[in-house]
Design an enzyme around this catalytic site. Structure first.
Site, PDB file in Angstrom:
ATOM      1  N   LYS A  85       0.763  -1.110   0.213  1.00  0.00           N
ATOM      2  CA  LYS A  85      -0.075  -0.088   0.097  1.00  0.00           C
ATOM      3  C   LYS A  85       0.894   1.364   0.135  1.00  0.00           C
ATOM      4  O   LYS A  85       1.210   1.871   0.908  1.00  0.00           O
ATOM      5  CB  LYS A  85      -1.029  -0.125   1.162  1.00  0.00           C
ATOM      6  N   SER A 132      -8.933  -0.531  -5.298  1.00  0.00           N
ATOM      7  CA  SER A 132      -9.217  -0.328  -3.801  1.00  0.00           C
ATOM      8  C   SER A 132     -10.726  -0.046  -3.239  1.00  0.00           C
ATOM      9  O   SER A 132     -11.529  -0.862  -3.776  1.00  0.00           O
ATOM     10  CB  SER A 132      -8.224   1.357  -3.535  1.00  0.00           C
TER      11      SER A 132
END
Length: 624
Positions: A191, A392
């Site tokens: 991430k 996402s």
């Protein structure tokens, strides 16, 4: 008193004059709208002068700014409208040829441009020529031009294919100098959205992921271009692998190199190109261009029909944000209420969700997902169609689908969660300011932006991030019929291309929006029915009246002065990206399911969108 009275009369006179001017403008616009009729579409060349970006859903602009010339002249074109116009043109006897003027084209994302390219192929198969012109061909421009039957380049033009990749900015050194601490809370080894605020370079994990994604996208781009223009395949390979050798062999003649590599068909100036269009579509001595032109916007309004049907289509485009948002941004409440309204009408039998979003707010993503689950609870099949990006929060929304389509070039995954909270203890120390106070509990005054959040506050926020990540894993696992542990192994914030996403089970099948609509009809047992109802706000009433006077049909601005000007990024775009990055860290401790690393590969937006101004606000108020 006489002086005060005179001033008062002057102010009243100014007020009356302003009211009169406004009333004259208002009734002038109203009269023009009521008395005018759309111009009839004649024979000629469908002039697709793409002065802007191709996007999934154009953002709203202020019609008055466009009308007055104060707004940005770049446009955003809905991919579905461009595709529909081309498909209509192939069977329309009025359209003799199609011209793509790409000098002002900013791009559109690999997946969206593939859809436009396929529609261009259909026009060519119908026997109609498709021509392309640009002073400088970049990756996106050439992806479209490869589908043309004639590719034109001026003598001082160039073809410069760079491929995915490039640098992004990292702000740790700047934040250290300012004394700003970026308190980061995240789950996911990959991430990397937070890395610009805590590092001065890319982490090895992020670089590994980005390199794999860029390589897959370049492979897909090359395959499409080679299929569309087979004769250019050897030259394209040489240009990508040995650009210096290409320049040396052509003695620095960029346009000559492109011609010898068969990347272009004709070397000619714009006037030569327009003369060729006049041969195909007919001459028009009254036009500065010299040929009969059918403007794209006029053609879309005249020939492209969007009929209501039993398949609802909802678009999730742009950043996913809490509350309401206009077109081009995915407001959680706006989209959920559009779905709810469509269900309340009772005419829908199936739902297709088109996603082109890097994500955003976790709460807004869940709000949209829940509205889709409500549709499923009412017996409607839900089919997801991924565009350029569905990552996402965009992937979060997709988990509500019964079936998920994507393209090999789709960017997806990024199943991870983060939050960033800036604190300014270092800044205060640099300027000699102290911060102190009292507490009644360990969380009093937390998170403390002046002294820095306490360990307890950090633990609290991190727990919230981990809770959202656990929820993310759970809903993905349930949707993909796997365990959370299975999903965790392919999650951790890692970004995938559509081809790999299919191999690891994050999507069901390759396919475009048409395939998704067909699947929805199949699941709903609708037979050959394919008509859709767009579940989104449409400009009506006063807003439609005002937008009719915008510069949408105006001629595009002058072409760039040279090929390098058209190929190089604008400095304003870089500065706007810096401002946007810094705004994100100042936004506060919202839990985000957003793929910032996807955004550089997503649909480009013009550097300066026309603001939504007072005229549009007035239109909305008049509509109630």
């Amino acid at each position: 008193m006489k002086f005060v009275s005179a001033v008062w009369k002057l102010l009243v006179g100014i007020k009356d004059a302003l009211v009169l001017v406004f009333m004259l403008m208002f009734f002038g616009l109203l009269y023009a709208a009521l008395s005018s009729k759309p111009a009839a579409i004649g024979d000629g060349v469908l002039a697709m002068d793409l002065n802007g970006s191709i996007v999934e859903q154009p953002a709203a602009t202020d019609p008055l700014s466009s009308l007055s010339g104060m707004g940005d002249v770049t446009h955003e074109y809905a991919v579905r409208d461009v595709v529909a116009a081309l498909r209509t043109a192939k069977d329309d006897d009025r359209v003799k040829a199609v011209s793509l003027d790409l000098d002002g084209f900013l791009g559109g994302g690999q997946t969206a441009l593939s859809a436009v390219g396929e529609a261009m192929d259909e026009v060519r198969k119908s026997g109609k020529p498709v021509l392309a012109f640009a002073t400088g061909y970049t990756d996106d421009r050439y992806q479209l031009a490869a589908h043309a039957s004639e590719v034109w380049l001026p003598e001082l033009g160039a073809v410069a294919i760079a491929g995915p990749g490039g640098s992004r900015l990292y702000y740790k050194g700047l934040l250290d100098k300012l004394g700003v601490t970026a308190n980061v809370y995240r789950v996911g080894t990959y991430k990397s959205a937070v890395e610009p605020y805590i590092r001065s370079d890319m982490s090895p994990e992020a670089k590994e992921n980005a390199q794999a994604l860029a390589g897959a996208l370049l492979e897909g781009w090359t395959l499409e271009v080679n299929r569309a223009r087979p004769k250019a395949a050897p030259g394209l390979k040489r240009l990508l692998t040995d650009p210096a050798g290409v320049l040396a062999s052509s003695k620095g003649n960029l346009s000559g190199a492109a011609k010898s590599l068969q990347l272009v068909d004709r070397i000619g100036e714009r006037r030569d190109y327009e003369n060729r269009l006049a041969e195909l579509g007919g001459q028009d001595s009254d036009s500065a261009r010299g040929y009969k032109r059918i403007k794209l916007a006029s053609y879309i309004r005249d020939a492209v029909k969007h009929e209501d049907g039993p398949i609802g289509l909802v678009t999730v485009a742009g950043d996913i944000v809490d509350g309401k948002a206009g077109p081009g941004s995915a407001g959680g409440d706006t989209i959920a209420r559009a779905v709810e309204k469509g269900l309340a009408d009772g005419n829908l039998k199936a739902l297709v969700v088109r996603i082109d979003s890097p994500g955003g707010s976790a709460l807004a993503s869940e709000r949209i997902r829940k509205s889709l689950l409500d549709a499923k609870a009412k017996g409607l099949p839900v089919v997801v169609s991924m565009g350029n990006v569905a990552a996402s929060g965009g992937y979060w929304v997709s988990t509500a689908g019964d079936y998920v389509f994507a393209e090999p070039s789709t960017i997806t995954g990024s199943i991870g969660v983060f939050g960033i909270l800036p604190s300014f203890q270092g800044t205060l120390a640099k300027v000699g300011i102290g911060a102190d106070g009292v507490k009644t509990t360990t969380l009093s005054g937390e998170p403390d932006l002046m002294k820095g959040p306490s360990p307890e506050a950090n633990a609290y926020v991190q727990a919230g991030v981990e809770q959202v990540y656990a929820k993310f894993l759970s809903i993905v696992a349930q949707a993909r019929k796997k365990t959370p542990a299975d999903i965790d192994r392919i999650a951790q914030g890692r970004v995938w291309d559509g081809g790999t996403a299919r191999q690891i089970g994050l999507i069901d099948q390759y396919g475009d929006l048409d395939d998704a609509i067909a699947k929805a009809a199949e699941l709903a047992k609708l037979g050959d029915e394919r008509d859709v109802t767009y579940l989104e706000a449409h400009p009506t009433g006063w807003a439609s009246l005002l937008s009719g006077f915008s510069s949408e049909d105006d001629e595009p601005e002058a072409a760039p002065a040279d090929a390098l000007a058209s190929l190089s990024p604008m400095p304003a775009d870089t500065m706007l990206r810096v401002i946007a990055d810094l705004q994100r860290i100042m936004a506060g401790p919202t839990v985000q399911v957003r793929c910032l690393e996807c955004m550089s590969d997503a649909t480009p937006r013009p550097a300066q969108q026309a603001k939504v101004g007072w005229m549009t606000t007035l239109a909305g108020w008049l509509e109630g």
